[in-house]
Write a protein that holds these residues in place. Structure first.
Motif, mmCIF file in Angstrom:
data_model
loop_
_atom_site.group_PDB
_atom_site.id
_atom_site.type_symbol
_atom_site.label_atom_id
_atom_site.label_comp_id
_atom_site.label_asym_id
_atom_site.label_seq_id
_atom_site.Cartn_x
_atom_site.Cartn_y
_atom_site.Cartn_z
ATOM 1 N N VAL A 3 17.398 61.929 0.221
ATOM 2 C CA VAL A 3 16.697 63.204 0.165
ATOM 3 C C VAL A 3 15.658 63.141 -0.948
ATOM 4 O O VAL A 3 15.838 62.417 -1.933
ATOM 5 N N GLN A 4 14.596 63.881 -0.775
ATOM 6 C CA GLN A 4 13.552 63.913 -1.795
ATOM 7 C C GLN A 4 13.968 64.820 -2.951
ATOM 8 O O GLN A 4 14.777 65.739 -2.763
ATOM 9 N N GLY A 56 15.255 68.607 -2.883
ATOM 10 C CA GLY A 56 15.887 68.853 -1.597
ATOM 11 C C GLY A 56 17.356 69.216 -1.715
ATOM 12 O O GLY A 56 17.899 69.358 -2.822
ATOM 13 N N SER A 57 17.992 69.347 -0.564
ATOM 14 C CA SER A 57 19.396 69.769 -0.506
ATOM 15 C C SER A 57 20.192 68.858 0.418
ATOM 16 O O SER A 57 19.654 68.277 1.364
ATOM 17 N N LEU A 58 21.464 68.762 0.108
ATOM 18 C CA LEU A 58 22.426 68.085 0.959
ATOM 19 C C LEU A 58 23.743 68.836 0.892
ATOM 20 O O LEU A 58 24.038 69.492 -0.115
ATOM 21 N N VAL A 112 18.536 60.279 -4.216
ATOM 22 C CA VAL A 112 17.453 61.257 -4.379
ATOM 23 C C VAL A 112 16.224 60.488 -4.841
ATOM 24 O O VAL A 112 16.173 59.977 -5.961
#
Length: 115
Positions: A12-13, A16-18, A113
């Motif tokens: 994810v950048q 961002g979210s996970l 990330v």
């Protein structure tokens, strides 16, 4: 015995979210605390967040305000919602479940990330 299956990691950048999930099966009736730990290359394993059976939570200072731990006792599943991710969050995240007699660990899921 308790078996743990984790899911939700990935790339994810920054910003961002996970959402990580950890589903427990087997002898789940005696599960107490459920939590997440992480270990980055060259670092020691550290606590990320823990939640009691009654819903009391504890967070590492580095993730407060960005991560949220929750659990569904009916599904024997613990979740970790991770928002505003930073490069320093890159690590292998592992689920940890504590019963009245044992401690169980998941196999780990990689969170990276990076832009």
């Amino acid at each position: 015995q308790v078996q743990l299956v984790e899911s939700g990691g990935g790339l994810v950048q920054p910003g961002g979210s996970l959402r990580l999930s950890c589903a427990a099966s087997g002898s789940t009736i005696n599960i107490n605390n459920m939590g997440w730990y992480r270990q980055a290359p060259g670092n020691q394993r550290e606590l990320v967040a823990v939640i009691s059976r009654g819903g009391l939570t504890t967070y590492a200072d580095s993730v407060k305000g960005r991560f949220t731990i929750s659990r569904d006792n009916a599904k024997n599943t613990v979740y970790l919602q991770m928002n505003s991710l930073k490069s320093e969050d890159t690590a292998v995240f592992r689920c940890r479940v504590v019963t009245t007699t044992n401690v169980y660990w998941g196999q780990g899921t990689q969170v990276t990330v990076s832009s």
